[in-house]
Design a protein around this motif. Structure first.
Motif, short mmCIF file in Angstrom:
data_model
loop_
_atom_site.label_atom_id
_atom_site.label_comp_id
_atom_site.label_asym_id
_atom_site.label_seq_id
_atom_site.Cartn_x
_atom_site.Cartn_y
_atom_site.Cartn_z
N GLN A 164 32.89 -52.92 1.34
CA GLN A 164 33.88 -51.91 1.45
C GLN A 164 33.47 -50.57 0.95
N THR A 165 32.59 -50.38 0.12
CA THR A 165 32.15 -49.00 -0.18
C THR A 165 31.57 -48.27 1.06
N GLU A 166 30.64 -49.06 1.50
CA GLU A 166 29.72 -48.39 2.65
C GLU A 166 30.42 -48.56 3.86
#
Ligand code: SIN
Length: 486
Positions: free
Chosen positions: A63-65
Motif C-alpha cells: 500500500q505505502t509504495e
C-alpha cells in the motif's frame, strides 16, 4: 487445439498473491462449469481463510509504495491494460462465454466495456485534486488533499465477470489503493486472466491479489473483520449487500454497494413505438436478461399497449437461443439450474394468476440452462414477477392510464437502480425523470451503462457510484490541513 480448449487451458487457475500464482492452502480446487452444456470446464484453486489473509498481507505491504507511485505511472499501467484487453478481445470473449454463457457478440461487447473503465480511470488518475482557500475570518488557510483509502476488498458478481471487476479495479488503481479481489465462484476465469494481463501491463506485485473460492464465508468473512482492510465494494444481491453492511459496520469500512434492481420500463402514448420496442429488446435481453439494470417490468400506456406487446413478442420470439459460442446465437443459457428454475417459477406464478403468454413461456431444450425469450401480457398486480428481480429473458407487460399512475407504478418498489422512459414530450420526459426514485434513468434509450457515467442506485439498490468522475471518489479520502499563517 481449438480456441475453446486453448483459452481454458491458458488461464491461470491458482490464487494470485504478491505477484505469484499459488495453490490454495490445503491444495483443494472447485469446478467451473459451462452453463451452455452443463459440463465441467476446469478446476480452480479453492481459496481458504489463510489464502485470503495472505492476499491482504500482500495488499497491506504494497500500500505505502503504491500510494506514492506517480499518478501518471498508475494511469499508464491502466492504459496499457486497456490496450492489451483490446488486442485480446476475441480470446477474452471466448473465455467469458464459456464460463458465463452469454453469446460471443455480447462477450466482445463486455470486454470492450470492461476495458473502457481502465482507459477512463487511466485518465482520471492524473486529475486527483485538493483545494486551497483562505479561512473566512482570514489569518489561516484551509488545505485539502485526496489520499487513497487504503487496502480494499472488491467482490464481483458472475453476470459481468470482467466489467464489474474493472470498474472497481480501475478507480482503485488510479487512486493508489491496493486490493484483494474475490471473483464470483461461478465465473472466476475471466478475473484470473485479467490479473495476469494487469501484471503484464506493469501492475506491481501486491497491488492486486485475487482469491477465487467456493466459500465467500471462509474468505470474505475474516477479511471484513481485519482492521487493516479499509474499504469494501460489492456488486450483487440486496440480501448479501445488507449482510456485508452489518459486517462492515463492525470495522467502520468505507462501503460501495451496487445491489439488486427492479427496473420499470415506461412507454407513454406519445412515444415512438418502434424505437421503444428496439430499446425494450436491449433493456430486457442484454446479457440474457441477467443484469441488475435489465428492464424487469413494462408499464405501457393503455392506448398503445397491445401494439407494443405484439411488436416486442415478435422480436423476442425471433431471437436465436443456443450455446453462446455457436454462430448466430443471440440468447445464451442462464447461469445455472437454480436460475432457470427461478425464472420458470416466476412465469408459472404469473400465468397461474391470469397472465397471457404472447411468446415463449418455458425452459428451452438443450443440455444447458436455456429459457425461451418470453413476453407476458395482462399480468396481474399480484404476480411475483412484477416485484421480484427476474434475471432472465422474460418481459411482463402491464398498462397505465395516466402519468401519475405510471410514476406510482414505477416507484412502487423497494429498489431504485434504473428506470427507462419513452416519450417524445420533453416536459413530460423531464418531469418523469425528476419524479423517478432511481439512481439512473434511460430517456428514450434502453442502455445506460457507460464507463464515463456514474452508475449506481438509491433505496434497496445501494449507494456509491461506479464510473464517471464520481467513480474515483469512492477510493479517496479527503484530508484537511489547517495552516496557520501567523
Ligand atoms: C449489473 O448488472 O450489475 C451492471 C450492468 C452494467 O454495468 O451495465
Amino acid at each position: 487445439m481449438g480456441t475453446q480448449s486453448r483459452v481454458v487451458e491458458n488461464v491461470p487457475k491458482g490464487i494470485y498473491v504478491a505477484g505469484e500464482w499459488r495453490d490454495a492452502s490445503g491444495g483443494g480446487g472447485f469446478w467451473v462449469e459451462d452453463p451452455g452444456t452443463s459440463k465441467r470446464l476446469c478446476q480452480v484453486a479453492d481459496g481458504q481463510a489463510e489464502d485470503a489473509a495472505s492476499a491482504l498481507d500482500a495488499a497491506v505491504d504494497a500500500q505505502t509504495e503504491w500510494a506514492a507511485t506517480p499518478p501518471r505511472e498508475r494511469g499508464e499501467i491502466l492504459r496499457r491494460a486497456w490496450q492489451l484487453m483490446t488486442d485480446r478481445v476475441d480470446d477474452l470473449a471466448m473465455l467469458m462465454t464459456l464460463e458465463m454463457g452469454k453469446s460471443l457478440a455480447e462477450s466482445r461487447t463486455e470486454v470492450t466495456y470492461a476495458a473502457e473503465f481502465l482507459r477512463w480511470f487511466s485518465e482520471e488518475a492524473v486529475r486527483i485534486e485538493g483545494r486551497y482557500a483562505e479561512a473566512p475570518a482570514g489569518g489561516s488557510r484551509l488545505l485539502t488533499m485526496k489520499q487513497p483509502v487504503g487496502p480494499c476488498l472488491l467482490i464481483t458478481p458472475w453476470n459481468f465477470p470482467l466489467a464489474m471487476g474493472t470498474r472497481k479495479i480501475g478507480p482503485a488503481v488510479a487512486a493508489g489503493c491496493t486490493m484483494v479481489v474475490k471473483p464470483a465462484q461461478l465465473t472466476p476465469l475471466s478475473m484470473l486472466q485479467l490479473a495476469e494481463l494487469l501484471a503484464e501491463a506493469g501492475l506491481p506485485p501486491g497491488v492486486l491479489n485475487v482469491v477465487p473460492s467456493s466459500s465467500a464465508g471462509k474468505t470474505v468473512g475474516p477479511l471484513m473483520s481485519d482492521r487493516r482492510l479499509r474499504k469494501v465494494s460489492f456488486t450483487g444481491s440486496t440480501p448479501v449487500g445488507k449482510s456485508l453492511m452489518e459486517q462492515a459496520a463492525q470495522n467502520l469500512l468505507r462501503v460501495s454497494m451496487e445491489l439488486g434492481g427492479n427496473a420499470p420500463f415506461l412507454v407513454f402514448g406519445d412515444a415512438d413505438l418502434d424505437a421503444a420496442v428496439d430499446g425494450a429488446v436491449i433493456a430486457k435481453m442484454r446479457n440474457n436478461g441477467e443484469s441488475c439494470v435489465a428492464a424487469n417490468r413494462f408499464h405501457v400506456a393503455e392506448d398503445v399497449a397491445e401494439e407494443f406487446a405484439a411488436k416486442l413478442a415478435e422480436q423476442l420470439g425471433a431471437m436465436k437461443v443456443g450455446h453462446g459460442a455457436e454462430e448466430g446465437t443471440q440468447v445464451g443459457p442462464l447461469i445455472d439450474g437454480d436460475q432457470r428454475d427461478k425464472v420458470t417459477e416466476l412465469v408459472d406464478d404469473a400465468v397461474g394468476k391470469g397472465a397471457t403468454v404472447a411468446t415463449g413461456g418455458s425452459a428451452a431444450a438443450g443440455d444447458g440452462y436455456f429459457f425461451t425469450p418470453t413476453v407476458l401480457t395482462e399480468v396481474p398486480e399480484s404476480a411475483r414477477i412484477l416485484s421480484e428481480e427476474v434475471f432472465g429473458p422474460v418481459a411482463p407487460v402491464t398498462t397505465f392510464g395516466s402519468e401519475e399512475q405510471a410514476l406510482a407504478l414505477a416507484n412502487g418498489t423497494e429498489f431504485g437502480l434504473v428506470a427507462y422512459v419513452y416519450t417524445q414530450d420533453l416536459r413530460r420526459a423531464l418531469r418523469v425523470a425528476e419524479g423517478l426514485q432511481t439512481g439512473m434513468v434511460g430517456l428514450n434509450t434502453g442502455m445506460v451503462s457507460n464507463a464515463a457515467a456514474p452508475f449506481g442506485g438509491v433505496k434497496a439498490s445501494g449507494f456509491g457510484r461506479e464510473g464517471g468522475v464520481e467513480g474515483i471518489a469512492e477510493y479517496l479520502s479527503t484530508k484537511y490541513v489547517a495552516v496557520s499563517m501567523g
